[in-house]
Design a protein around this motif. Structure first.
Motif, mmCIF file in Angstrom:
data_model
loop_
_atom_site.group_PDB
_atom_site.id
_atom_site.type_symbol
_atom_site.label_atom_id
_atom_site.label_comp_id
_atom_site.label_asym_id
_atom_site.label_seq_id
_atom_site.Cartn_x
_atom_site.Cartn_y
_atom_site.Cartn_z
ATOM 1 N N SER A 86 102.895 31.374 68.332
ATOM 2 C CA SER A 86 104.087 30.753 67.761
ATOM 3 C C SER A 86 104.059 30.811 66.242
ATOM 4 N N LEU A 139 105.029 34.249 65.313
ATOM 5 C CA LEU A 139 106.475 34.448 65.480
ATOM 6 C C LEU A 139 107.244 33.895 64.296
ATOM 7 N N MET A 140 106.798 32.767 63.760
ATOM 8 C CA MET A 140 107.439 32.201 62.580
ATOM 9 C C MET A 140 107.307 33.156 61.392
ATOM 10 N N SER A 187 109.691 36.041 61.851
ATOM 11 C CA SER A 187 111.060 35.620 61.567
ATOM 12 C C SER A 187 111.309 35.506 60.066
ATOM 13 N N ARG A 188 110.317 34.990 59.338
ATOM 14 C CA ARG A 188 110.488 34.809 57.894
ATOM 15 C C ARG A 188 110.573 36.142 57.156
ATOM 16 N N ARG A 212 111.151 39.242 58.508
ATOM 17 C CA ARG A 212 112.234 40.080 59.045
ATOM 18 C C ARG A 212 111.905 41.566 59.121
ATOM 19 N N ASP A 249 107.642 42.521 67.885
ATOM 20 C CA ASP A 249 108.655 41.982 68.796
ATOM 21 C C ASP A 249 108.404 42.468 70.230
#
Length: 328
Positions: free
Chosen positions: A224, A227-228, A231-232, A234, A253
């Motif tokens: 997790s 994943l953060m 996301s940050r 990109r 991904d």
């Protein structure tokens, strides 16, 4: 009476032009001899630039020859003969070679320049269709581009003659290119905005993300947390590195989708080093950007980590970075 447009054979007319001009090129090619070699040697030895000049259609051809020479390793520029007589002749130094185009060899604007250029010591190369013309006689070297006939049925519009002059200019440029050992890399340096220039000059360091923009987590981070980070930043992936930024693995991904399919994996407690790819594809920071594109295509991946010679993470990039740079 002229033919009606609906009955005129346009294709036949077009084919005739190609045939006439092909014959003209063959005739001129047969006269590529010692004078051509002398012109090449003069240009190759030139300490300045090749100054191309001509009036009317010959001027358009001269401008194109100058552009071709300049882009293939022979410094050159176009000078309008009319403007030259009113001051622009000051652009020509005694280190330059003049390439003067006039099919008739009697262009007044060109002939007016010759005395000053001869006094300055410039080598004059003439390209004409008349070996007995004034320009041909005054020049140090004469390139004969006479054609049997113009493709224009009225024998008025310069057609075969301009094609022959263009081809002679191309022949000079290519012969000089080969003599200089001019390479694709050299061509790219004079075309940085072109597709070839981007492919041969743009390096990974020019397009990669660096510093805080590079996604990375420690091996003990949870999925997790990884994943953060993805996301940050990109980029659709994150590197897994040790305390010295040495690359340990990669999580993407696609890896996430596989993790979600595994019922035994808890995103909050499972360490990223338990699910990461341990031997990810990487690219060297000194590589060309086009090499990254080739790697992505060959291995069907959309991102790459950039490493130094000692295995440290120094950057990251994805296919969108290459698209923005117009490498692909």
């Amino acid at each position: 009476m002229p033919a009606q447009p609906d009955s005129f054979d346009f294709a036949a007319s077009g084919r005739r032009v190609f045939a006439v001009e092909a014959d003209a090129l063959a005739a001129v090619a047969a006269r590529v001899d010692g004078a051509f070699s002398a012109a090449c040697r003069a240009m190759l030895a030139c300490r300045g630039r090749v100054v191309c000049t001509g009036m009317g259609k010959s001027g358009h051809v001269a401008r194109k020859i100058a552009a071709t020479l300049a882009s293939t390793g022979t410094p050159a520029f176009y000078m309008h003969p009319g403007e030259a007589a009113h001051g622009d002749l000051g652009m020509v130094t005694d280190a330059d070679v003049l390439l003067a185009l006039s099919y008739s060899g009697e262009s007044d604007e060109l002939l007016l320049l010759l005395p000053a250029l001869k006094r300055q010591g410039n080598t004059v190369i003439a390209m004409t269709g008349r070996a007995g013309s004034t320009l041909a006689g005054e020049a140090d070297i004469h390139l004969d581009v006479a054609v049997p006939v113009e493709a224009c049925p009225l024998k008025l519009a310069p057609t075969s003659s301009t094609t022959a002059s263009l081809a002679m200019g191309d022949a000079l440029a290519v012969a000089l290119l080969e003599a200089r050992g001019f390479t694709a890399d050299d061509f790219a340096r004079s075309h940085p905005a072109g597709a070839l220039g981007r492919r041969l000059l743009l390096h990974i360091t020019d397009v990669m993300h660096v510093g805080d923009d590079v996604p990375k987590v420690a091996p003990e981070a949870s999925i997790s947390e990884a994943l953060m980070e993805i996301s940050r930043k990109r980029l659709g992936m994150t590197a897994v590195v040790d305390a010295d930024d040495r690359l340990l693995g990669l999580y993407t991904d696609g890896d996430l989708r596989r993790s979600l399919d595994d019922a035994q994996i808890d995103l909050r407690t499972t360490r990223i080093d338990a699910v990461m790819t341990r031997t990810p594809r990487t690219v060297d920071a000194d590589a060309l950007a086009v090499e990254a594109a080739q790697l992505m295509e060959a291995h069907k991946i959309s991102g790459l980590l950039v490493t130094s010679g000692d295995g440290r993470l120094v950057g990251a990039l994805n296919i969108h970075d290459l698209l923005r740079a117009r490498v692909v």
